[in-house]
Design an enzyme around this catalytic site. Structure first.
Site, PDB file in Angstrom:
ATOM      1  N   TYR A  45       0.852  -1.199   0.000  1.00 49.69           N
ATOM      2  CA  TYR A  45       0.000   0.000   0.000  1.00 49.69           C
ATOM      3  C   TYR A  45       0.883   1.242   0.000  1.00 49.69           C
ATOM      4  CZ  TYR A  45      -5.038  -0.610   0.335  1.00 49.69           C
ATOM      5  OH  TYR A  45      -6.349  -0.800   0.040  1.00 49.69           O
ATOM      6  N   GLU A  47      -0.461   4.925  -0.459  1.00 48.28           N
ATOM      7  CA  GLU A  47      -1.201   6.171  -0.685  1.00 48.28           C
ATOM      8  C   GLU A  47      -0.291   7.384  -0.565  1.00 48.28           C
ATOM      9  OE1 GLU A  47      -2.506   3.803   1.367  1.00 48.28           O
ATOM     10  OE2 GLU A  47      -4.708   3.932   1.358  1.00 48.28           O
ATOM     11  N   ASP A 190      -6.301  13.752 -25.414  1.00 47.17           N
ATOM     12  CA  ASP A 190      -6.413  12.362 -24.984  1.00 47.17           C
ATOM     13  C   ASP A 190      -5.839  11.530 -26.123  1.00 47.17           C
ATOM     14  OD1 ASP A 190      -7.121   9.755 -24.516  1.00 47.17           O
ATOM     15  OD2 ASP A 190      -9.091  10.227 -23.677  1.00 47.17           O
ATOM     16  N   THR A 216      -3.692   6.439 -22.178  1.00 44.21           N
ATOM     17  CA  THR A 216      -3.645   5.122 -21.554  1.00 44.21           C
ATOM     18  C   THR A 216      -2.314   4.502 -21.967  1.00 44.21           C
ATOM     19  OG1 THR A 216      -4.885   4.252 -23.429  1.00 44.21           O
ATOM     20  CG2 THR A 216      -6.119   4.688 -21.421  1.00 44.21           C
ATOM     21  N   LYS A 219      -2.533   0.698 -25.153  1.00 41.35           N
ATOM     22  CA  LYS A 219      -2.989   0.607 -26.552  1.00 41.35           C
ATOM     23  C   LYS A 219      -1.751   0.587 -27.460  1.00 41.35           C
ATOM     24  CE  LYS A 219      -7.531   2.513 -25.593  1.00 41.35           C
ATOM     25  NZ  LYS A 219      -7.595   3.306 -24.361  1.00 41.35           N
ATOM     26  N   ARG A 225      -2.313  -2.276 -18.666  1.00 42.12           N
ATOM     27  CA  ARG A 225      -3.456  -1.364 -18.549  1.00 42.12           C
ATOM     28  C   ARG A 225      -3.074  -0.289 -17.532  1.00 42.12           C
ATOM     29  NH1 ARG A 225      -6.810  -4.271 -21.356  1.00 42.12           N
ATOM     30  NH2 ARG A 225      -8.247  -2.534 -21.444  1.00 42.12           N
TER      31      ARG A 225
HETATM   32  N1  DSN Z   1     -12.385   1.048 -24.608  1.00 39.18           N
HETATM   33  C1  DSN Z   1     -11.455   1.934 -25.267  1.00 39.18           C
HETATM   34  C2  DSN Z   1     -11.422   1.678 -26.731  1.00 39.18           C
HETATM   35  O1  DSN Z   1     -11.627   0.551 -27.118  1.00 39.18           O
HETATM   36  O2  DSN Z   1     -11.193   2.586 -27.518  1.00 39.18           O
HETATM   37  C3  DSN Z   1     -11.689   3.332 -24.924  1.00 39.18           C
HETATM   38  O3  DSN Z   1     -11.817   3.478 -23.560  1.00 39.18           O
END
Ligand code: DSN
Length: 429
Positions: A45, A47, A190, A216, A219, A225
């Protein structure tokens, strides 16, 4: 006795290896990312932030988080980075909380034009707690900057999102900046979908134009993730307090203890993204998408293809997703701009090349993949969505059963298994 879960993981590994993963927001992480993610760091933990934790025992965790932050700053060439947000949606929530008061106006691309839930979609926090205004794409499927400017001047947003999830073109951050400057809005990119392409130099970097960036990490960046929030020089100048506002939004605003195993895995993926080989990978992702799009009769300047199925019939998104899945190709149904059917029963599919490119597939392989996709789509002809809304659910159930028995799809699946099985997947023997 071994947990039942490991049998199921083996089942999923088989699916991932012998099928074609074409959801554009998915990828295969490296073995080192998997190792960090499955490490003992999950036990702790922490925080707070490095040097300012609530609990003891965080000397090593501090070093790991500081390292991830330094790598993020180096990779994106920005003065500040935050790596604790659990994933993209909470990260966007943190950014919105840091920039806006509840009730302020936020503007983003509409979901049906290829935007994201957190950019002001109905039912999302972004429109429940803020006043959301959506801009859209025009008939050419490109962002309508005239509309965006008009809406911005009328509604005076505090925050403008420049980001997409189903948009096959490059973004013009200069145009976004001009409008944001005109109305005094904070401009947030984004980049979740296209971060890898930015690192690879395929897309322009938003850093000179925007105040904040959220990406994110799982991707095109090919990490675990997770999410990273970055503040640019411009953002720091606009609001010198923005760093502490983002920290406060993350904790105590939204989250408790950070996922340290995830932070470590992000650091590993950032090390990988800093290598020249990653640039080559990103360029190949875009080259593959370009060929795939061309073979399917459309265009892509990104890693994804948004394919309208209207030439095959009415409201065929579900049917195409089911049929492709039966053949071993994973894509997602998607609305197309000006959706002629329904947001729930859309007329398109969204597919991409990041995962296949990680496996080593190149242009010639994309031609083969497109060939299989076209053969599969022949099988959904005549399966048009009923116009009567109350018949749709049962109809799609029947379609699913029918497609599961389709012999042509089984033949294609066998061909794909033989093909896909030859390409390695990290972490799967
Ligand atoms: N779920 C993502 C996507 O597939 O683009 C976006 O959050």
């Amino acid at each position: 006795m071994a947990s039942k879960v490991f049998k199921l993981i083996a089942e999923e590994a088989h699916r991932q290896k012998y099928g074609l993963e074409m959801i554009p927001s998915e990828n295969y992480v490296s073995e080192n990312v998997l190792k960090a993610l499955g490490s003992i760091l999950t036990n702790k933990y922490s925080e707070g932030f490095p040097g300012r934790r609530y609990y003891g025992g965080n000397e090593v965790i501090d070093k790991i988080e500081n390292y991830a932050v330094e790598l993020a700053k180096k990779l994106f060439k920005v003065p500040a980075a935050f790596v604790q947000a659990y994933s993209g949606s909470p990260a966007n929530q943190a950014v919105t909380m840091a920039v806006c008061e509840p009730g302020d106006v936020v503007m983003g691309l509409s979901l049906s034009s290829g935007g994201h839930l957190t950019h002001g979609a109905k039912l999302s926090f972004s429109s429940l707690f803020y006043k959301a205004v959506n801009y859209s794409v025009g008939e050419d499927w490109k962002i309508d900057f005239d509309e965006l400017e008009e809406l911005a001047k009328k509604h005076k947003p505090k925050l403008i999102w420049a980001g997409t999830t189903a948009y096959p073109f490059k973004l013009d951050y200069k145009k976004f900046k001009k409008i944001a400057d005109e109305v005094g809005a904070t401009l947030v990119a984004d980049c979740s979908h296209i971060t890898g392409l930015i690192i690879g130099g395929v897309h322009q970097s938003p850093v000179p134009y925007v105040d904040i960036i959220m990406t994110t990490t799982h991707k095109t960046l090919r990490g675990p993730r997770g999410a990273i929030i970055l503040v640019t020089e411009r953002g720091l100048k606009k609001d010198p307090e923005i760093k502490s506002k983002i920290e406060r939004a993350i904790i105590p605003g939204l989250q408790g203890g950070p996922h340290n195993h995830q932070t470590a895995a992000i650091a590993v993926s950032l090390e990988e993204a800093l290598k020249p080989s990653f640039k080559k990978y990103a360029v190949q992702v875009a080259e593959n998408a370009k060929i795939l799009a061309k073979e399917l009769g459309t265009v892509s300047e990104t890693h994804l293809v948004l394919l309208s199925l209207t030439k095959y019939g009415y409201g065929l998104g579900y049917q195409a997703q089911y049929a492709l899945e039966e053949a071993g190709i994973t894509v997602n149904k998607n609305t197309i701009p000006g959706e002629p059917a329904s947001p729930f029963y859309p007329s398109g599919i969204r597919l991409g090349t990041p995962a296949l490119t990680t496996r080593g597939m190149k242009e010639k392989d994309m031609v083969k993949v497109a060939g299989w996709i076209k053969r599969v789509l022949e099988e959904i002809k005549g399966l048009d969505l009923p116009k009567e809304q109350d018949k749709r659910k049962d109809f799609l159930k029947e379609v699913k059963v029918k497609l599961a028995k389709n012999k042509n799809l089984k033949t294609i699946k066998a061909e794909i298994e033989r093909f896909a099985g030859k390409f390695p997947v990290p972490g799967i023997r």
